[in-house]
Design a protein around this motif. Structure first.
Motif, PDB file in Angstrom:
ATOM      1  N   ARG A  66       1.823   8.303 -26.742  1.00 61.19           N
ATOM      2  CA  ARG A  66       3.044   7.913 -26.584  1.00 61.19           C
ATOM      3  C   ARG A  66       3.108   8.357 -25.149  1.00 61.19           C
ATOM      4  NH1 ARG A  66       7.594   6.947 -30.195  1.00 61.19           N
ATOM      5  NH2 ARG A  66       6.475   5.863 -31.805  1.00 61.19           N
ATOM      6  N   ILE A  67       3.316   7.012 -24.416  1.00 63.81           N
ATOM      7  CA  ILE A  67       3.086   6.961 -23.209  1.00 63.81           C
ATOM      8  C   ILE A  67       4.462   6.951 -22.193  1.00 63.81           C
ATOM      9  CG2 ILE A  67       2.040   5.767 -21.167  1.00 63.81           C
ATOM     10  CD1 ILE A  67       0.036   4.996 -23.254  1.00 63.81           C
ATOM     11  N   VAL A  68       4.725   7.768 -21.310  1.00 64.84           N
ATOM     12  CA  VAL A  68       5.520   7.615 -20.417  1.00 64.84           C
ATOM     13  C   VAL A  68       5.040   7.161 -18.955  1.00 64.84           C
ATOM     14  CG1 VAL A  68       7.554   8.581 -18.983  1.00 64.84           C
ATOM     15  CG2 VAL A  68       7.250   9.260 -21.492  1.00 64.84           C
ATOM     16  N   GLY A  69       5.280   5.942 -18.454  1.00 62.49           N
ATOM     17  CA  GLY A  69       4.955   5.385 -17.043  1.00 62.49           C
ATOM     18  C   GLY A  69       5.924   5.556 -16.023  1.00 62.49           C
ATOM     19  N   ALA A  70       5.480   5.787 -15.208  1.00 56.08           N
ATOM     20  CA  ALA A  70       6.346   5.817 -13.935  1.00 56.08           C
ATOM     21  C   ALA A  70       5.951   5.653 -12.494  1.00 56.08           C
ATOM     22  CB  ALA A  70       7.271   7.248 -13.704  1.00 56.08           C
ATOM     23  N   HIS A  71       6.471   5.724 -11.390  1.00 53.74           N
ATOM     24  CA  HIS A  71       5.633   5.655 -10.060  1.00 53.74           C
ATOM     25  C   HIS A  71       6.275   6.839  -9.195  1.00 53.74           C
ATOM     26  CE1 HIS A  71       8.885   3.655  -7.641  1.00 53.74           C
ATOM     27  NE2 HIS A  71       9.162   3.155  -8.852  1.00 53.74           N
ATOM     28  N   THR A  72       5.357   6.987  -8.278  1.00 57.81           N
ATOM     29  CA  THR A  72       5.264   8.152  -7.446  1.00 57.81           C
ATOM     30  C   THR A  72       5.808   7.814  -5.853  1.00 57.81           C
ATOM     31  OG1 THR A  72       3.147   8.168  -6.730  1.00 57.81           O
ATOM     32  CG2 THR A  72       3.666   9.537  -8.548  1.00 57.81           C
ATOM     33  N   ASP A  73       5.635   6.661  -5.508  1.00 55.35           N
ATOM     34  CA  ASP A  73       5.919   6.226  -4.299  1.00 55.35           C
ATOM     35  C   ASP A  73       7.338   5.619  -4.290  1.00 55.35           C
ATOM     36  OD1 ASP A  73       5.144   3.913  -6.190  1.00 55.35           O
ATOM     37  OD2 ASP A  73       4.840   2.607  -4.491  1.00 55.35           O
ATOM     38  N   SER A  74       7.849   5.450  -2.984  1.00 53.97           N
ATOM     39  CA  SER A  74       9.164   4.895  -2.605  1.00 53.97           C
ATOM     40  C   SER A  74       8.795   4.086  -1.319  1.00 53.97           C
ATOM     41  CB  SER A  74      10.123   5.931  -2.315  1.00 53.97           C
ATOM     42  OG  SER A  74      10.306   6.884  -3.459  1.00 53.97           O
ATOM     43  N   PRO A  75       9.634   3.193  -0.987  1.00 51.85           N
ATOM     44  CA  PRO A  75       9.680   2.292   0.148  1.00 51.85           C
ATOM     45  C   PRO A  75       9.800   3.270   1.384  1.00 51.85           C
ATOM     46  CG  PRO A  75      10.900   1.330  -1.438  1.00 51.85           C
ATOM     47  CD  PRO A  75      10.716   2.311  -1.976  1.00 51.85           C
ATOM     48  N   ASN A  76       9.119   3.072   2.406  1.00 56.28           N
ATOM     49  CA  ASN A  76       9.474   4.021   3.598  1.00 56.28           C
ATOM     50  C   ASN A  76       8.809   3.217   4.758  1.00 56.28           C
ATOM     51  OD1 ASN A  76       6.641   4.679   2.881  1.00 56.28           O
ATOM     52  ND2 ASN A  76       7.449   6.718   2.391  1.00 56.28           N
ATOM     53  N   LEU A  77       8.836   4.187   5.933  1.00 57.05           N
ATOM     54  CA  LEU A  77       7.966   3.748   7.057  1.00 57.05           C
ATOM     55  C   LEU A  77       6.777   4.743   7.127  1.00 57.05           C
ATOM     56  CD1 LEU A  77      11.051   3.471   9.679  1.00 57.05           C
ATOM     57  CD2 LEU A  77       9.928   1.585   8.189  1.00 57.05           C
ATOM     58  N   ARG A  78       5.708   3.964   7.440  1.00 55.91           N
ATOM     59  CA  ARG A  78       4.402   4.814   7.630  1.00 55.91           C
ATOM     60  C   ARG A  78       3.821   4.548   8.939  1.00 55.91           C
ATOM     61  NH1 ARG A  78       1.976   4.756   1.356  1.00 55.91           N
ATOM     62  NH2 ARG A  78       4.060   5.296   0.365  1.00 55.91           N
ATOM     63  N   VAL A  79       2.685   5.713   9.354  1.00 60.56           N
ATOM     64  CA  VAL A  79       2.201   5.770  10.522  1.00 60.56           C
ATOM     65  C   VAL A  79       1.123   4.846  10.681  1.00 60.56           C
ATOM     66  CG1 VAL A  79       1.131   7.507  12.150  1.00 60.56           C
ATOM     67  CG2 VAL A  79       3.002   8.061  10.726  1.00 60.56           C
ATOM     68  N   LYS A  80       1.061   4.148  11.830  1.00 56.83           N
ATOM     69  CA  LYS A  80      -0.236   3.067  12.169  1.00 56.83           C
ATOM     70  C   LYS A  80      -1.206   3.856  12.773  1.00 56.83           C
ATOM     71  CE  LYS A  80       2.161  -1.307  12.794  1.00 56.83           C
ATOM     72  NZ  LYS A  80       2.597  -2.412  13.852  1.00 56.83           N
ATOM     73  N   PRO A  81      -2.551   3.211  12.457  1.00 58.30           N
ATOM     74  CA  PRO A  81      -3.577   3.876  12.826  1.00 58.30           C
ATOM     75  C   PRO A  81      -3.598   4.363  14.315  1.00 58.30           C
ATOM     76  CG  PRO A  81      -4.094   1.796  11.569  1.00 58.30           C
ATOM     77  CD  PRO A  81      -2.629   1.850  11.738  1.00 58.30           C
ATOM     78  N   SER A  82      -2.901   3.766  15.234  1.00 57.75           N
ATOM     79  CA  SER A  82      -3.105   4.295  16.451  1.00 57.75           C
ATOM     80  C   SER A  82      -1.581   4.477  16.763  1.00 57.75           C
ATOM     81  CB  SER A  82      -3.472   3.138  17.762  1.00 57.75           C
ATOM     82  OG  SER A  82      -4.544   3.351  18.145  1.00 57.75           O
ATOM     83  N   PRO A  83      -1.145   5.517  16.527  1.00 56.06           N
ATOM     84  CA  PRO A  83       0.388   5.910  16.417  1.00 56.06           C
ATOM     85  C   PRO A  83       1.094   5.926  17.742  1.00 56.06           C
ATOM     86  CG  PRO A  83      -0.844   7.819  15.564  1.00 56.06           C
ATOM     87  CD  PRO A  83      -1.673   6.872  15.988  1.00 56.06           C
ATOM     88  N   ASP A  84       0.794   6.628  18.847  1.00 54.56           N
ATOM     89  CA  ASP A  84       1.009   6.956  20.149  1.00 54.56           C
ATOM     90  C   ASP A  84       1.654   5.890  20.792  1.00 54.56           C
ATOM     91  OD1 ASP A  84       1.055   9.960  19.447  1.00 54.56           O
ATOM     92  OD2 ASP A  84      -1.089   9.579  19.391  1.00 54.56           O
ATOM     93  N   THR A  85       2.899   5.486  21.203  1.00 54.68           N
ATOM     94  CA  THR A  85       3.053   4.587  21.869  1.00 54.68           C
ATOM     95  C   THR A  85       4.417   4.797  22.644  1.00 54.68           C
ATOM     96  OG1 THR A  85       3.835   2.126  21.587  1.00 54.68           O
ATOM     97  CG2 THR A  85       4.537   3.405  19.821  1.00 54.68           C
ATOM     98  N   SER A  86       4.853   4.040  23.564  1.00 56.08           N
ATOM     99  CA  SER A  86       5.895   4.219  24.429  1.00 56.08           C
ATOM    100  C   SER A  86       6.717   3.027  24.854  1.00 56.08           C
ATOM    101  CB  SER A  86       5.641   5.085  25.619  1.00 56.08           C
ATOM    102  OG  SER A  86       4.906   4.252  26.369  1.00 56.08           O
ATOM    103  N   SER A  87       7.945   3.189  25.122  1.00 50.23           N
ATOM    104  CA  SER A  87       8.557   2.092  25.758  1.00 50.23           C
ATOM    105  C   SER A  87       9.836   2.599  26.713  1.00 50.23           C
ATOM    106  CB  SER A  87       9.443   1.209  24.786  1.00 50.23           C
ATOM    107  OG  SER A  87      10.227   0.191  25.239  1.00 50.23           O
ATOM    108  N   VAL A  88       9.796   2.049  27.933  1.00 49.34           N
ATOM    109  CA  VAL A  88      10.736   2.371  29.128  1.00 49.34           C
ATOM    110  C   VAL A  88      11.085   3.704  29.145  1.00 49.34           C
ATOM    111  CG1 VAL A  88      11.376  -0.027  29.282  1.00 49.34           C
ATOM    112  CG2 VAL A  88      12.603   1.594  27.533  1.00 49.34           C
ATOM    113  N   GLY A  89      10.137   4.703  29.126  1.00 51.63           N
ATOM    114  CA  GLY A  89      10.381   6.012  29.220  1.00 51.63           C
ATOM    115  C   GLY A  89      10.514   7.001  27.990  1.00 51.63           C
ATOM    116  N   TRP A  90      10.513   6.350  26.871  1.00 60.76           N
ATOM    117  CA  TRP A  90      10.684   6.946  25.370  1.00 60.76           C
ATOM    118  C   TRP A  90       9.252   7.008  24.745  1.00 60.76           C
ATOM    119  CZ3 TRP A  90      15.364   8.858  23.984  1.00 60.76           C
ATOM    120  CH2 TRP A  90      16.370   8.134  24.720  1.00 60.76           C
TER     121      TRP A  90
END
Ligand code: CO
Length: 427
Positions: free
Chosen positions: A79-103
């Motif tokens: 008797r199986i209960v199936g579910a999922h552990t993930d939720s939609p979200n924002l994830r970090v890219k492989p080269s994460p450090d970036t900047s724009s106009v002083g931020w």
């Protein structure tokens, strides 16, 4: 309305969600509760023995747990209960450090169906896992307001209330400081938190989460608001059902299959399209001395409930629902039907779950799409197609699905857990 139970279940759900900002953490939180109930972890690479009791296997963000009752034979059905552990979200890219106009900013990739507006102006932390040079993984969580995706002020966007258009690339990067991009800055911060040497981390799977704690809401606190209700409510209910099964007699082997990657189609080594569940069930039969014949007999008598959040009728958009199928919070679990097999439910499945609801003394509701609306899906049809095991789609109704902060009834998670406990042990 009056609540018919104390809050111990929903309070425990709140701590489960808080401890589970990523699928890897959800699996660890589930494992911790299962260990407490006497389950023990097995490695897929070890050989398994077939004694009775509870076991579980972890693969990345997925966990399969099962409980072999005393006296179970090799062909005892699951008797199986199936579910999922993930939720939609924002994830970090492989080269994460970036900047724009002083931020200083972090480059992000969008995971799953994210209503991007709900991620604006939230205080975000980071969580996930880092993989070390020796191949081991470490969980990491910075549960602090570290970053934020700022919304443009209305003065600079006068037409915002006619419809907010967000570009998935240009408008999603959070800020976390001032200055230019400093390569390695984000990972150094993560390494510090993981108590790891920066140079020992060779890979990572990191994501953002809203640091605001879950809360009760409403005139009588009849609602629960939180991130990741979809689908940690169901994972938590499944864990509760398996833990409860350890104290009961059962004609079945209760199973919890908590998969990763449902929100992106389940095609991964730890998703519902993987052979993971099937392999674990096969090995569980073999470990009890079963033959191929025993395995076929066990599968033929098995049944699966795919538990996932569903849509309560929205007071401001009632026309989006079918007029005779409008689930409300705290009305009990919702059985989801789609004859085009976006959900796996059929009449026989409804009978199984209705009987479990009767035994649990729980009301239930049903959902079918308005024909003019697209219908979502779940791991239900995938699991049914992959294993050949009849499956019914069930879930707790909520509002704001996939929002950074969702809403469901305070009672429904507990009602679902009651029904799942009945389902895995009797009937
Ligand atoms: Co879901």
């Amino acid at each position: 309305m009056t609540l018919t139970h104390d809050r111990s279940h929903s309070d425990d759900l709140i701590s489960f969600i808080r401890a589970s900002p990523s699928p890897y953490h959800a699996v660890a939180s589930a494992a911790q509760r299962l260990e407490k109930a006497g389950f023990r972890e097995l490695a897929e690479t070890d050989s398994w023995s077939g004694e009775s009791g509870g076991c579980y296997v972890v693969r990345g963000g997925a966990l399969i747990a099962w409980y072999v009752p005393e006296g179970a034979s090799a062909h005892t059905p699951f008797r199986i209960v199936g579910a999922h552990t993930d939720s939609p979200n924002l994830r970090v890219k492989p080269s994460p450090d970036t900047s724009s106009v002083g931020w200083r900013q972090v480059a992000v990739e969008v995971y799953g169906g994210v209503p991007l507006n709900t991620w604006l102006d939230r205080d975000l932390g980071i969580s996930g896992r880092v993989t070390m040079r020796d191949g081991t993984n470490r969980l990491v969580c910075i549960d602090l307001p570290l970053l934020r995706v700022p919304q443009l002020a209305i003065h600079l966007d006068r037409t915002v209330n006619e419809g907010l258009a967000l570009d998935r690339q240009r408008h999603t990067a959070p800020i976390w400081g001032l200055g230019g991009a400093e390569q390695g800055a984000l990972l150094s911060r993560v390494a510090e938190e993981a108590d790891a040497d920066f140079y020992e981390i060779l890979g990572w799977d990191l994501m953002f989460h809203d640091v605001q704690a879950p809360a009760y809401l409403g005139a009588d606190e009849e609602f629960l608001v939180s991130s990741r209700l979809d689908n940690l409510v169901s994972v938590h209910a499944g864990v509760t059902a398996l833990a409860a099964a350890t104290g009961r007699e059962s004609a079945y082997v209760p199973v919890l299959a908590a998969f990763d990657h449902e929100e992106v189609g389940s095609a991964s080594e730890s998703g519902a399209q993987s052979p993971l569940l099937e392999r674990v069930l096969n090995r569980s039969v073999a470990a009890r001395g079963g033959t191929q014949e025993d395995r076929e007999r066990a599968f033929a008598g098995s049944f699966c409930v795919s538990a996932d959040m569903t849509h309560a009728v929205h007071p401001n958009y009632p026309e989006r629902h079918d007029q005779d199928h409008r689930p409300l919070p705290n009305g009990g679990p919702v059985v989801k039907v789609n004859v085009n097999q976006r959900y796996a439910t059929d009449g026989q499945g409804i009978a199984v779950i209705a009987a479990a609801c009767e035994r649990a003394g729980t009301p239930w509701q049903s959902f079918v799409s308005n024909n003019a609306m697209p219908c979502g899906t779940s791991i239900g049809p995938l699991t049914a197609a992959r294993t050949g095991i009849p499956t019914v789609d069930v879930g707790v109704p909520g509002l704001s699905m996939h929002s950074a902060r969702e809403l469901c009834g305070t009672q429904d998670p507990w009602l679902l857990a009651q029904v799942l406990t009945e389902f895995v042990t009797a009937g």
